[in-house]
Write a protein that holds these residues in place. Structure first.
Motif, PDB file in Angstrom:
ATOM      1  N   GLY A   1       0.801  -1.221   0.000  1.00 40.36           N
ATOM      2  CA  GLY A   1       0.000   0.000   0.000  1.00 40.36           C
ATOM      3  C   GLY A   1       0.832   1.269   0.000  1.00 40.36           C
ATOM      4  O   GLY A   1       0.379   2.322   0.418  1.00 40.36           O
ATOM      5  N   ILE A   2       2.071   1.169  -0.490  1.00 37.53           N
ATOM      6  CA  ILE A   2       2.983   2.314  -0.530  1.00 37.53           C
ATOM      7  C   ILE A   2       3.027   2.834  -1.957  1.00 37.53           C
ATOM      8  O   ILE A   2       3.391   2.108  -2.883  1.00 37.53           O
ATOM      9  CB  ILE A   2       4.394   1.910  -0.063  1.00 37.53           C
ATOM     10  N   LYS A   3       2.664   4.104  -2.136  1.00 38.89           N
ATOM     11  CA  LYS A   3       2.701   4.721  -3.461  1.00 38.89           C
ATOM     12  C   LYS A   3       4.008   5.493  -3.589  1.00 38.89           C
ATOM     13  O   LYS A   3       4.361   6.269  -2.702  1.00 38.89           O
ATOM     14  CB  LYS A   3       1.513   5.648  -3.650  1.00 38.89           C
ATOM     15  N   ILE A   4       4.712   5.266  -4.695  1.00 32.20           N
ATOM     16  CA  ILE A   4       5.965   5.978  -4.927  1.00 32.20           C
ATOM     17  C   ILE A   4       5.878   6.681  -6.273  1.00 32.20           C
ATOM     18  O   ILE A   4       5.126   6.285  -7.165  1.00 32.20           O
ATOM     19  CB  ILE A   4       7.190   5.044  -4.878  1.00 32.20           C
ATOM     20  N   GLU A   5       6.653   7.744  -6.395  1.00 30.48           N
ATOM     21  CA  GLU A   5       6.702   8.488  -7.644  1.00 30.48           C
ATOM     22  C   GLU A   5       8.076   9.126  -7.799  1.00 30.48           C
ATOM     23  O   GLU A   5       8.747   9.423  -6.816  1.00 30.48           O
ATOM     24  CB  GLU A   5       5.619   9.559  -7.689  1.00 30.48           C
ATOM     25  N   LYS A   6       8.477   9.317  -9.039  1.00 27.90           N
ATOM     26  CA  LYS A   6       9.707  10.039  -9.319  1.00 27.90           C
ATOM     27  C   LYS A   6       9.329  11.483  -9.586  1.00 27.90           C
ATOM     28  O   LYS A   6       8.383  11.763 -10.315  1.00 27.90           O
ATOM     29  CB  LYS A   6      10.400   9.485 -10.558  1.00 27.90           C
ATOM     30  N   LYS A   7      10.040  12.402  -8.943  1.00 25.43           N
ATOM     31  CA  LYS A   7       9.820  13.810  -9.223  1.00 25.43           C
ATOM     32  C   LYS A   7      11.088  14.591  -8.907  1.00 25.43           C
ATOM     33  O   LYS A   7      11.936  14.134  -8.140  1.00 25.43           O
ATOM     34  CB  LYS A   7       8.628  14.365  -8.467  1.00 25.43           C
ATOM     35  N   ILE A   8      11.190  15.726  -9.508  1.00 27.79           N
ATOM     36  CA  ILE A   8      12.338  16.597  -9.294  1.00 27.79           C
ATOM     37  C   ILE A   8      11.961  17.612  -8.228  1.00 27.79           C
ATOM     38  O   ILE A   8      10.919  18.260  -8.325  1.00 27.79           O
ATOM     39  CB  ILE A   8      12.738  17.304 -10.597  1.00 27.79           C
ATOM     40  N   SER A   9      12.789  17.717  -7.203  1.00 24.85           N
ATOM     41  CA  SER A   9      12.541  18.689  -6.144  1.00 24.85           C
ATOM     42  C   SER A   9      13.866  19.094  -5.518  1.00 24.85           C
ATOM     43  O   SER A   9      14.892  18.450  -5.709  1.00 24.85           O
ATOM     44  CB  SER A   9      11.594  18.119  -5.083  1.00 24.85           C
ATOM     45  N   ASP A  10      13.821  20.170  -4.783  1.00 30.33           N
ATOM     46  CA  ASP A  10      15.013  20.661  -4.092  1.00 30.33           C
ATOM     47  C   ASP A  10      15.093  20.026  -2.712  1.00 30.33           C
ATOM     48  O   ASP A  10      14.085  19.858  -2.036  1.00 30.33           O
ATOM     49  CB  ASP A  10      14.953  22.181  -3.934  1.00 30.33           C
ATOM     50  N   TYR A  11      16.278  19.667  -2.305  1.00 24.46           N
ATOM     51  CA  TYR A  11      16.519  19.103  -0.986  1.00 24.46           C
ATOM     52  C   TYR A  11      17.933  19.469  -0.579  1.00 24.46           C
ATOM     53  O   TYR A  11      18.783  19.730  -1.432  1.00 24.46           O
ATOM     54  CB  TYR A  11      16.325  17.578  -0.983  1.00 24.46           C
ATOM     55  N   PRO A  12      18.205  19.531   0.703  1.00 24.94           N
ATOM     56  CA  PRO A  12      19.554  19.889   1.132  1.00 24.94           C
ATOM     57  C   PRO A  12      20.557  18.782   0.793  1.00 24.94           C
ATOM     58  O   PRO A  12      20.257  17.598   0.918  1.00 24.94           O
ATOM     59  CB  PRO A  12      19.433  20.055   2.649  1.00 24.94           C
ATOM     60  N   ASN A  13      21.710  19.171   0.337  1.00 26.48           N
ATOM     61  CA  ASN A  13      22.766  18.234  -0.015  1.00 26.48           C
ATOM     62  C   ASN A  13      23.991  18.589   0.820  1.00 26.48           C
ATOM     63  O   ASN A  13      24.535  19.684   0.713  1.00 26.48           O
ATOM     64  CB  ASN A  13      23.074  18.346  -1.510  1.00 26.48           C
ATOM     65  N   TYR A  14      24.409  17.655   1.649  1.00 27.78           N
ATOM     66  CA  TYR A  14      25.536  17.881   2.555  1.00 27.78           C
ATOM     67  C   TYR A  14      26.726  17.042   2.118  1.00 27.78           C
ATOM     68  O   TYR A  14      26.575  15.884   1.759  1.00 27.78           O
ATOM     69  CB  TYR A  14      25.169  17.499   3.989  1.00 27.78           C
ATOM     70  N   THR A  15      27.904  17.640   2.171  1.00 27.81           N
ATOM     71  CA  THR A  15      29.138  16.926   1.886  1.00 27.81           C
ATOM     72  C   THR A  15      29.959  16.889   3.167  1.00 27.81           C
ATOM     73  O   THR A  15      30.264  17.944   3.732  1.00 27.81           O
ATOM     74  CB  THR A  15      29.937  17.617   0.768  1.00 27.81           C
ATOM     75  N   ILE A  16      30.304  15.704   3.597  1.00 27.18           N
ATOM     76  CA  ILE A  16      31.058  15.527   4.833  1.00 27.18           C
ATOM     77  C   ILE A  16      32.474  15.111   4.448  1.00 27.18           C
ATOM     78  O   ILE A  16      32.674  14.146   3.724  1.00 27.18           O
ATOM     79  CB  ILE A  16      30.419  14.466   5.739  1.00 27.18           C
ATOM     80  N   THR A  17      33.440  15.877   4.913  1.00 28.25           N
ATOM     81  CA  THR A  17      34.833  15.564   4.644  1.00 28.25           C
ATOM     82  C   THR A  17      35.596  15.495   5.962  1.00 28.25           C
ATOM     83  O   THR A  17      35.259  16.155   6.945  1.00 28.25           O
ATOM     84  CB  THR A  17      35.492  16.636   3.750  1.00 28.25           C
ATOM     85  N   LYS A  18      36.593  14.674   5.960  1.00 30.92           N
ATOM     86  CA  LYS A  18      37.425  14.510   7.149  1.00 30.92           C
ATOM     87  C   LYS A  18      38.587  15.493   7.074  1.00 30.92           C
ATOM     88  O   LYS A  18      39.258  15.604   6.052  1.00 30.92           O
ATOM     89  CB  LYS A  18      37.958  13.076   7.207  1.00 30.92           C
TER      90      LYS A  18
END
Length: 71
Positions: A51-68
């Motif tokens: 009962g899980i509906k999924i879809e592909k869509k383009i949206s903005d989300y935070p992107n974090y880069t973790i470096t040592k």
């Protein structure tokens, strides 16, 4: 495993971010049977079986880069 754990594995396999909108469902444990290589098949299995509906869509989300930091 929970949907959060499945989400993590699918995101790594598909190399795309996945967002879950329902936290209650995301924490429930299941024995998942999902075919990830074909999106339409995966979508119909998740909808018909869980009962899980999924879809592909383009949206903005935070992107974090973790470096040592090197000493």
């Amino acid at each position: 495993v929970s949907l959060h754990q499945l989400n993590y594995q699918l995101a790594n396999l598909l190399e795309i971010p996945i967002v879950i909108n329902n936290e209650r469902v995301a924490n429930e444990l299941h024995d998942w049977d999902v075919h990830y290589k074909y999106f339409d098949l995966m979508s119909s299995i998740l909808n018909d079986t869980y009962g899980i509906k999924i879809e592909k869509k383009i949206s903005d989300y935070p992107n974090y880069t973790i470096t040592k930091k090197t000493p």
